[in-house]
Design a protein around this motif. Structure first.
Motif, PDB file in Angstrom:
ATOM      1  N   THR A  92     -22.579 -13.812 -56.197  1.00 41.66           N
ATOM      2  CA  THR A  92     -21.868 -12.536 -56.275  1.00 41.66           C
ATOM      3  C   THR A  92     -21.661 -12.223 -57.749  1.00 41.66           C
ATOM      4  O   THR A  92     -22.002 -13.017 -58.614  1.00 41.66           O
ATOM      5  CB  THR A  92     -20.497 -12.627 -55.598  1.00 41.66           C
ATOM      6  OG1 THR A  92     -19.623 -13.421 -56.423  1.00 41.66           O
ATOM      7  CG2 THR A  92     -20.602 -13.263 -54.221  1.00 41.66           C
ATOM      8  N   ARG A  93     -21.048 -11.090 -58.034  1.00 38.51           N
ATOM      9  CA  ARG A  93     -20.782 -10.774 -59.435  1.00 38.51           C
ATOM     10  C   ARG A  93     -19.806 -11.775 -60.052  1.00 38.51           C
ATOM     11  O   ARG A  93     -19.681 -11.867 -61.264  1.00 38.51           O
ATOM     12  CB  ARG A  93     -20.231  -9.358 -59.563  1.00 38.51           C
ATOM     13  CG  ARG A  93     -18.920  -9.159 -58.821  1.00 38.51           C
ATOM     14  CD  ARG A  93     -18.342  -7.747 -59.049  1.00 38.51           C
ATOM     15  NE  ARG A  93     -17.230  -7.499 -58.153  1.00 38.51           N
ATOM     16  CZ  ARG A  93     -16.096  -6.908 -58.510  1.00 38.51           C
ATOM     17  NH1 ARG A  93     -15.920  -6.481 -59.744  1.00 38.51           N
ATOM     18  NH2 ARG A  93     -15.142  -6.720 -57.621  1.00 38.51           N
ATOM     19  N   PHE A  94     -19.119 -12.546 -59.199  1.00 35.31           N
ATOM     20  CA  PHE A  94     -18.159 -13.517 -59.725  1.00 35.31           C
ATOM     21  C   PHE A  94     -18.809 -14.861 -60.054  1.00 35.31           C
ATOM     22  O   PHE A  94     -18.150 -15.761 -60.550  1.00 35.31           O
ATOM     23  CB  PHE A  94     -17.022 -13.743 -58.728  1.00 35.31           C
ATOM     24  CG  PHE A  94     -16.211 -12.515 -58.494  1.00 35.31           C
ATOM     25  CD1 PHE A  94     -15.320 -12.066 -59.464  1.00 35.31           C
ATOM     26  CD2 PHE A  94     -16.338 -11.771 -57.339  1.00 35.31           C
ATOM     27  CE1 PHE A  94     -14.578 -10.916 -59.269  1.00 35.31           C
ATOM     28  CE2 PHE A  94     -15.598 -10.618 -57.134  1.00 35.31           C
ATOM     29  CZ  PHE A  94     -14.717 -10.187 -58.106  1.00 35.31           C
ATOM     30  N   GLY A  95     -20.068 -14.976 -59.741  1.00 32.09           N
ATOM     31  CA  GLY A  95     -20.740 -16.216 -60.082  1.00 32.09           C
ATOM     32  C   GLY A  95     -21.642 -16.687 -58.963  1.00 32.09           C
ATOM     33  O   GLY A  95     -21.777 -16.043 -57.917  1.00 32.09           O
ATOM     34  N   ASN A 130     -25.200 -18.017 -50.262  1.00 35.15           N
ATOM     35  CA  ASN A 130     -24.302 -18.373 -51.365  1.00 35.15           C
ATOM     36  C   ASN A 130     -23.757 -19.783 -51.271  1.00 35.15           C
ATOM     37  O   ASN A 130     -23.460 -20.399 -52.289  1.00 35.15           O
ATOM     38  CB  ASN A 130     -23.140 -17.387 -51.427  1.00 35.15           C
ATOM     39  CG  ASN A 130     -23.606 -15.962 -51.673  1.00 35.15           C
ATOM     40  OD1 ASN A 130     -24.804 -15.713 -51.826  1.00 35.15           O
ATOM     41  ND2 ASN A 130     -22.685 -15.025 -51.721  1.00 35.15           N
ATOM     42  N   LEU A 157     -31.511 -12.826 -56.646  1.00 28.85           N
ATOM     43  CA  LEU A 157     -30.204 -12.294 -57.048  1.00 28.85           C
ATOM     44  C   LEU A 157     -29.198 -13.417 -57.229  1.00 28.85           C
ATOM     45  O   LEU A 157     -29.149 -14.334 -56.462  1.00 28.85           O
ATOM     46  CB  LEU A 157     -29.717 -11.311 -55.993  1.00 28.85           C
ATOM     47  CG  LEU A 157     -30.646 -10.120 -55.823  1.00 28.85           C
ATOM     48  CD1 LEU A 157     -30.145  -9.230 -54.714  1.00 28.85           C
ATOM     49  CD2 LEU A 157     -30.718  -9.331 -57.123  1.00 28.85           C
ATOM     50  N   GLY A 214     -20.995  -5.869 -64.267  1.00 31.22           N
ATOM     51  CA  GLY A 214     -22.222  -5.724 -63.508  1.00 31.22           C
ATOM     52  C   GLY A 214     -21.994  -6.005 -62.044  1.00 31.22           C
ATOM     53  O   GLY A 214     -20.857  -6.167 -61.599  1.00 31.22           O
ATOM     54  N   THR A 215     -23.079  -6.044 -61.315  1.00 34.80           N
ATOM     55  CA  THR A 215     -23.017  -6.378 -59.890  1.00 34.80           C
ATOM     56  C   THR A 215     -23.950  -7.555 -59.662  1.00 34.80           C
ATOM     57  O   THR A 215     -24.642  -7.991 -60.579  1.00 34.80           O
ATOM     58  CB  THR A 215     -23.480  -5.203 -59.008  1.00 34.80           C
ATOM     59  OG1 THR A 215     -24.907  -5.065 -59.152  1.00 34.80           O
ATOM     60  CG2 THR A 215     -22.796  -3.914 -59.414  1.00 34.80           C
ATOM     61  N   ARG A 216     -23.991  -8.033 -58.417  1.00 38.62           N
ATOM     62  CA  ARG A 216     -24.926  -9.135 -58.147  1.00 38.62           C
ATOM     63  C   ARG A 216     -26.371  -8.696 -58.360  1.00 38.62           C
ATOM     64  O   ARG A 216     -27.268  -9.524 -58.460  1.00 38.62           O
ATOM     65  CB  ARG A 216     -24.718  -9.648 -56.718  1.00 38.62           C
ATOM     66  CG  ARG A 216     -25.001  -8.602 -55.660  1.00 38.62           C
ATOM     67  CD  ARG A 216     -24.888  -9.205 -54.252  1.00 38.62           C
ATOM     68  NE  ARG A 216     -24.874  -8.158 -53.254  1.00 38.62           N
ATOM     69  CZ  ARG A 216     -25.569  -8.190 -52.110  1.00 38.62           C
ATOM     70  NH1 ARG A 216     -26.287  -9.243 -51.799  1.00 38.62           N
ATOM     71  NH2 ARG A 216     -25.500  -7.188 -51.264  1.00 38.62           N
ATOM     72  N   PHE A 231     -12.558 -19.730 -59.853  1.00 46.56           N
ATOM     73  CA  PHE A 231     -13.601 -19.193 -58.969  1.00 46.56           C
ATOM     74  C   PHE A 231     -14.997 -19.453 -59.512  1.00 46.56           C
ATOM     75  O   PHE A 231     -15.974 -19.104 -58.873  1.00 46.56           O
ATOM     76  CB  PHE A 231     -13.385 -17.705 -58.706  1.00 46.56           C
ATOM     77  CG  PHE A 231     -13.289 -16.838 -59.929  1.00 46.56           C
ATOM     78  CD1 PHE A 231     -12.050 -16.568 -60.511  1.00 46.56           C
ATOM     79  CD2 PHE A 231     -14.415 -16.299 -60.500  1.00 46.56           C
ATOM     80  CE1 PHE A 231     -11.961 -15.763 -61.643  1.00 46.56           C
ATOM     81  CE2 PHE A 231     -14.333 -15.490 -61.620  1.00 46.56           C
ATOM     82  CZ  PHE A 231     -13.101 -15.224 -62.200  1.00 46.56           C
ATOM     83  N   GLN A 232     -15.072 -20.041 -60.686  1.00 45.40           N
ATOM     84  CA  GLN A 232     -16.378 -20.391 -61.257  1.00 45.40           C
ATOM     85  C   GLN A 232     -16.319 -21.834 -61.727  1.00 45.40           C
ATOM     86  O   GLN A 232     -15.254 -22.326 -62.098  1.00 45.40           O
ATOM     87  CB  GLN A 232     -16.683 -19.498 -62.466  1.00 45.40           C
ATOM     88  CG  GLN A 232     -16.889 -18.052 -62.134  1.00 45.40           C
ATOM     89  CD  GLN A 232     -17.121 -17.206 -63.375  1.00 45.40           C
ATOM     90  OE1 GLN A 232     -16.477 -17.434 -64.401  1.00 45.40           O
ATOM     91  NE2 GLN A 232     -17.993 -16.222 -63.270  1.00 45.40           N
ATOM     92  N   GLU A 281     -14.518 -10.817 -50.691  1.00 48.92           N
ATOM     93  CA  GLU A 281     -15.308 -10.888 -51.917  1.00 48.92           C
ATOM     94  C   GLU A 281     -14.609 -11.745 -52.963  1.00 48.92           C
ATOM     95  O   GLU A 281     -13.498 -11.387 -53.345  1.00 48.92           O
ATOM     96  CB  GLU A 281     -15.579  -9.499 -52.519  1.00 48.92           C
ATOM     97  CG  GLU A 281     -16.737  -9.495 -53.503  1.00 48.92           C
ATOM     98  CD  GLU A 281     -16.582  -8.479 -54.630  1.00 48.92           C
ATOM     99  OE1 GLU A 281     -15.475  -8.022 -54.914  1.00 48.92           O
ATOM    100  OE2 GLU A 281     -17.596  -8.172 -55.250  1.00 48.92           O
ATOM    101  N   PRO A 282     -15.195 -12.846 -53.372  1.00 49.66           N
ATOM    102  CA  PRO A 282     -16.581 -13.275 -53.123  1.00 49.66           C
ATOM    103  C   PRO A 282     -16.794 -13.967 -51.788  1.00 49.66           C
ATOM    104  O   PRO A 282     -17.940 -14.255 -51.462  1.00 49.66           O
ATOM    105  CB  PRO A 282     -16.853 -14.260 -54.272  1.00 49.66           C
ATOM    106  CG  PRO A 282     -15.506 -14.842 -54.555  1.00 49.66           C
ATOM    107  CD  PRO A 282     -14.530 -13.731 -54.338  1.00 49.66           C
ATOM    108  N   PHE A 323     -16.938 -13.780 -47.752  1.00 57.47           N
ATOM    109  CA  PHE A 323     -17.217 -12.632 -46.895  1.00 57.47           C
ATOM    110  C   PHE A 323     -16.846 -12.830 -45.434  1.00 57.47           C
ATOM    111  O   PHE A 323     -17.249 -12.057 -44.574  1.00 57.47           O
ATOM    112  CB  PHE A 323     -18.685 -12.219 -47.031  1.00 57.47           C
ATOM    113  CG  PHE A 323     -19.003 -11.696 -48.388  1.00 57.47           C
ATOM    114  CD1 PHE A 323     -18.428 -10.513 -48.819  1.00 57.47           C
ATOM    115  CD2 PHE A 323     -19.837 -12.381 -49.267  1.00 57.47           C
ATOM    116  CE1 PHE A 323     -18.693 -10.008 -50.090  1.00 57.47           C
ATOM    117  CE2 PHE A 323     -20.106 -11.889 -50.530  1.00 57.47           C
ATOM    118  CZ  PHE A 323     -19.529 -10.701 -50.945  1.00 57.47           C
ATOM    119  N   LEU A 325     -17.336 -10.836 -66.328  1.00 56.80           N
ATOM    120  CA  LEU A 325     -18.185 -10.816 -65.136  1.00 56.80           C
ATOM    121  C   LEU A 325     -19.441  -9.998 -65.362  1.00 56.80           C
ATOM    122  O   LEU A 325     -19.394  -8.967 -65.982  1.00 56.80           O
ATOM    123  CB  LEU A 325     -17.381 -10.248 -63.960  1.00 56.80           C
ATOM    124  CG  LEU A 325     -16.160 -11.079 -63.616  1.00 56.80           C
ATOM    125  CD1 LEU A 325     -15.381 -10.418 -62.510  1.00 56.80           C
ATOM    126  CD2 LEU A 325     -16.563 -12.481 -63.232  1.00 56.80           C
TER     127      LEU A 325
END
Lengths: 426, 426, 426, 426
Positions: A61-64, A329, A426, C60-62, C129-130, C222-223, C225, C426
């Motif tokens: 995701t955009r978070f990693g 993911n 992606l 950005g986005t994924r 989260f990372q 998100e992240p 789902f 991000l």
């Protein structure tokens, strides 16, 4: 890493007795109700879903992104992975490439490898939602819809190049997913963006070989968060009609606003002969790209019910390009794809159990309770023995996830490729 | 109209052989996997769901209502209808009354009738969302939350009266669904409305017998379209905590914003010992009040998976008040309720098949694929033979919808009551 | 790059006449209606919003990220950027750091720089989260909620470290946004995840200095789902209550299910004294992180109406930590932030124009039409002259976007830093 | 009850000075920026919105209805009510009838009354979503889409009858809102329902006078809660194209799934020359039918921005039929309509302030920040003086709500009609 026929044979031996027992019982029950079990099993065997080349590595995701291990880092390795899937499930007999991630360096070698694994090249995908390193123009503000002619031309040319690549491999359709849109009110002139898109698509369409199809995907949002040029099936169909007979709408399950009735969209598109392709995944919130059938399996069944109806009653609609379009993911991508393939087979099998004549009669009589009983009767049936049988008939394994694990596939892949490979995607 | 034991006996004779064959096969398979089939069947038999008195007639929308026929027009007839449901399904052993629609004229007679049909009086419901003919004050702008003390007092008194009625019948809980809220920004002071509601509920709570529970329902919108005072579980729980130990949150499946994860809400409320009741229905768009399991059966299963977990692991949480809360706009209400009861039993049975130890181990190991396999393995099982067996064990029929039709129940009811009766309700 | 007082003085000269003319007219109109214009302007001047350090580069986005240019690549440069924003707008007098992206190498130097630009260090943010490069444990399957004690401990320790860093800089609160949750049904035991989270938060809370606050953010998806451990305000409040008096709920505008009534949440949390912080952004579909006020400015006004009410009527609630939390995918981040700051000031100014006494009276009288007239009357007022005045009073510019462009800020930054810098985030 | 010119004249005297002061100031500012204020005011004066005859009484929900008082109980009284609205606002110069609720008994008298109040008969509406007392066939399971030919024919004939009634009154378009759909999966064959609808519409289209339009409305759900035959603009457009050049799509703001981008739909339909009508209301959750502009006024402005663009740039699209379609559950219907009319005028006025040339240039340059500044610059302007002026120019009042109250309109209506009248409608 290849799964051998011997491995499969040995593996299946253990489960065969229980499988046969369950299948015999189920077949007996279904036959009593008038179903032609052999025909259902045969349809299940024939149903093949393309694996997209970008789904063989971990998504994020955009978070990693949390890496998986032993990911394929070349096109050859990607096809190997599809080969593993296909050998186990016998329903993944095609791959869908994404350009520029998958430009073959040696076409003959790639085709030979795919042939040897019994894998076809299905729809090929272009990418105008990211900038490539050597690109002259940027797609930051759109590609086929851009106000700049130079940018549109670059994007058109890319699609034409993709067609050529696909043509050499035996693909017969081009899928265009257009991320173009806007993030803020006023950013775009909707009409200009739409007309530019139409004209760009027509230019691409002109480069399409006679026996190819152009599949136009729609999506309401993401990566643009205010508007998307091709926001829904209505817009996609309009553009397809503006191109010609070889252009079709492609439905991706995750590309809808909350609560959409997707099965109705699918049905009406087939009625009009304009449903060209279908991307499988599942979602709870947005385009979550989860494993097929993991969230709303009944909705998937209802969609398959319409697809089966269309396949039987709508000769005006062409054969569909089926593809899984999910992101992995946190699961091993190959295990995730196996679960998706099983869910697709399950929904298809249950849809094949719907007695269309009875249903039609109940609909004519407005017997709503009966209509529901018919659908739920099919859905509540445990069809796993039928799917196992379909796999066994074509050389697959009884239980693909279990076999995948007992064959230590991932461990082998890591041994071959190392832990820290990263697949394009992606 | 009553369904006799003889009718049922005769009816079951025909299907018994096939039922036994399927049950034996399934029980064999499940036993091999370590399941205690008899225990599952017994739990299914014990599970009883209340039928709300207002669901026995046709429902409608603001655009109109299409009558069904032979609707019950008295409380006695309503209980008769529940009796029919219970005799067929053996899972509808309770009725949930709604005041002022169901004030008994002769308590002893009503209790006797219910007793004779083996039906209990479950949670009783108050109504402060409509004005009654003889009412002094109007609820147009709210009841328990109203800025007018006189209106709040009338609404409180009504709830106290309802408790007294319920007490005479053997009910042990009061369900408060509060429609109060606002249609436009600015209309309400959110804090005043909330505090008025809290104070009103405390006044009602004071009138609660010691062995009663107060169940506080929440709902995000409708009939108010901008805000609802008790908009979600967080607000309901806050109010329940403000009342005391006998106050609980009640979850209605249809009362959530799009994409809510209801199973998580249910789970956390049980952890806190504050889940008091549960209303079943299904929906695609809003509070659609459709037949249970007709739209998202897998979500229902996931919810039941949490409910079963809570029943087994959360002694801090009381027994729940189960009720169907659906509206029957186009189906025969009794058939609709039968389909709902079956869907509930199905979800419950499948949840009972989840191997909680295996699941816990897979969760600890973060084996996400395995977790999914375990849940889907249970869900994909065809549990209908178990449900049939649970019904047979307690005197019900193998196939309730089919039996209902072959007994000509609706035709008999029309004969008795006439076509143009209208049940009280929505 | 610094904007000098002289530049600002010269810039303002040109627009001053027209500004004064508009302000005088508006002030005249408002004074006639009983408003204290000077007091409103003064409140606008005092209102300061923190800029998160990670929002100074392109987001950005994924699907990818399109770089902006001249992005800050060090903490010093980030603070410089906030300095530019603050000098122009006079409402960005704080920065919110994110660890590990912003660990200062020289605390004294960083504090001195911030002081010189009149910038405070507001709430500090942790990141679990990372995975970090040197991390022993991975957060792939959660951090504070993880089933593994070692992983939870690493995450707790990280938060304790973040508190220490913030403490050295003068921060007074820690914001915990917990991405933990699950992507698939069954993956998590909801109750275990919740309890682990509660216990981890308590451990962090124990390390909180006496004059600090713990701000607990919630988000539905998100992240992850399928489920998020802290999915809504109810869960956040429960956890805050489980920690103690210094723990509060933090509301981020984009972290809600479709159609949520956020203003009511804000209001009830203030009533309970538990609203600790607020993150501004805007969205149409999910957590889109668009410019504040770009999609639903009226909703923002309604929320501010509640915030103003709370600030005036809820002494039980502490001062709030205000922050912008948006992503800048296609706009110059600094311009985007200026537009957000303006939208916040606008909503605040309009909320200050609501006559709370009149509104209360109309509410008491259930004069719904009047309530709407009062809110819309305030909202329809063009308050830009008031905001300009508030800026001018404290040394800012009349038109920040225009000034930013006429000062060639971005061009200067590119000259200083180069085009291809990339900010952490991000 | 009629509002006289003298009343209006006297009323306006009091507010005129302040109005003039504000208008002069605003006009000065706008003129400096290049706007032609007189032209804007003139466009506002010309803009007329139809009032639906069924919106003059209180609406309700399935949970009940709270009466307002003095509701019109005859068609004459309904037109009187529209007359009051028009005399005050000068923007309600049309009425939209609904058959069978509004069949005139004396056409000449009704036309004369409408003429005397300067009211035109705009689009006329059919009703096949409810059964009429004397109807042979029931629409319980659909009308134009029904599987029964007799039912379809009854529904077609009804529409043809409605055309005839409208024709006698001077209407020039028929609006078909089709509630047809299904409540449960399987109930309908989507393709049959769609084709039946297409054929029925063609039969109605054949009865359309040459200078008439057929307006086809769409809606995703309610009163059917699983599927609606005409679920979105794509389906509506397909059906319109299947009828011919005089058939168009009608957009109702409330008839969309959550988060839909309606302005894009409007824009593309105009591009294709197929937007025929527009129904105004507002909503937060579903088809809430709230006062126009009460929830999302910026979205309304964005839609008007597209409408204005289309009116100026899309000669291929016909003039639109504008109508308010709201429900008045808790407000005085006439006050509610006045607030809606004001919100419409406000959105239109602001859209007229958008500098389309500047916007186009900013779009071409991908200056997203500037695009937003341009839209927000227009939106943030307080346009109330322009609307007041537009009303004054044509004989209306400065402040319609205020005037309505000071004229005691409702009290007069109650005196004339009594309290307990009930208007036909929902």
């Amino acid at each position: 890493m290849k799964v051998s026929k011997e491995q499969i044979f040995e593996y299946n031996k253990k489960g065969l007795e229980n499988h046969t027992e369950k299948l015999d019982f189920l077949a007996g029950q279904l036959t009593k109700k008038g179903h032609d079990v052999a025909s259902i099993v045969s349809k299940l065997s024939e149903f093949q879903v393309a694996i997209p080349s970008w789904a063989l590595g971990a998504g994020g995701t955009r978070f990693g992104r949390f890496s998986h291990f032993g990911e394929p880092s070349t096109l050859e390795q990607k096809i190997d992975d599809v080969g593993v899937l296909h050998s186990l499930t016998q329903t993944a007999g095609a791959v869908s490439l994404h350009i520029p991630w998958d430009v073959p360096s040696d076409y003959a070698a790639i085709k030979e490898k795919a042939d040897s694994l019994n894998i076809k090249f299905d729809a090929i995908n272009s990418n105008t939602f990211q900038d490539q390193k050597d690109a002259k123009e940027s797609y930051k503000f759109g590609s086929l819809s851009n106000t700049s002619q130079a940018i549109r031309e670059q994007a058109i040319q890319h699609n034409l190049d993709v067609i050529k690549i696909g043509d050499k491999l035996g693909s017969k359709s081009l899928t265009v997913w257009l991320a173009d849109g806007s993030c803020f009110p006023g950013q775009n002139n909707f009409q200009t963006a739409f007309q530019n898109t139409q004209n760009s698509l027509i230019d691409i369409y002109k480069g399409l070989p006679d026996d190819w199809k152009l599949l136009i995907e729609y999506k309401p949002f993401e990566p643009n968060f205010y508007s998307t040029v091709i926001q829904d099936w209505g817009a996609s169909l309009m553009l397809a009609n503006g191109c010609g007979d070889k252009a079709f709408t492609l439905v991706d399950l995750g590309h809808h606003l909350p609560n959409s009735n997707i099965e109705q969209i699918v049905s009406i598109l087939q009625l009009k002969g304009k449903l060209g392709g279908f991307h499988f995944n599942d979602s709870k919130y947005g385009d979550d790209d989860l494993t097929v059938g993991s969230i709303k399996p009944y909705a998937l069944f209802l969609i398959f019910n319409e697809l089966v109806y269309g396949m039987e009653n709508n000769p005006q609609n062409p054969d569909l390009a089926w593809m899984i379009d999910a992101s992995h993911n946190i699961k091993d991508p190959l295990e995730d794809l196996i679960q998706s393939l099983e869910a697709i087979q399950e929904a298809y099998a249950k849809a094949l159990l719907v007695d269309q004549n009875l249903l039609r009669a109940a609909q004519e009589a407005n017997d709503v309770v009966k209509c529901q009983e018919i659908l739920q009767g099919a859905y509540r049936t445990d069809v796993r023995p039928l799917i196992e049988k379909a796999r066994l008939n074509t050389g697959g394994v009884i239980s693909p996830i279990n076999a995948y694990r007992s064959f230590n596939v991932r461990e082998e892949l890591i041994k071959e490729r190392g832990r820290n490979t990263v697949a394009t995607g992606l």
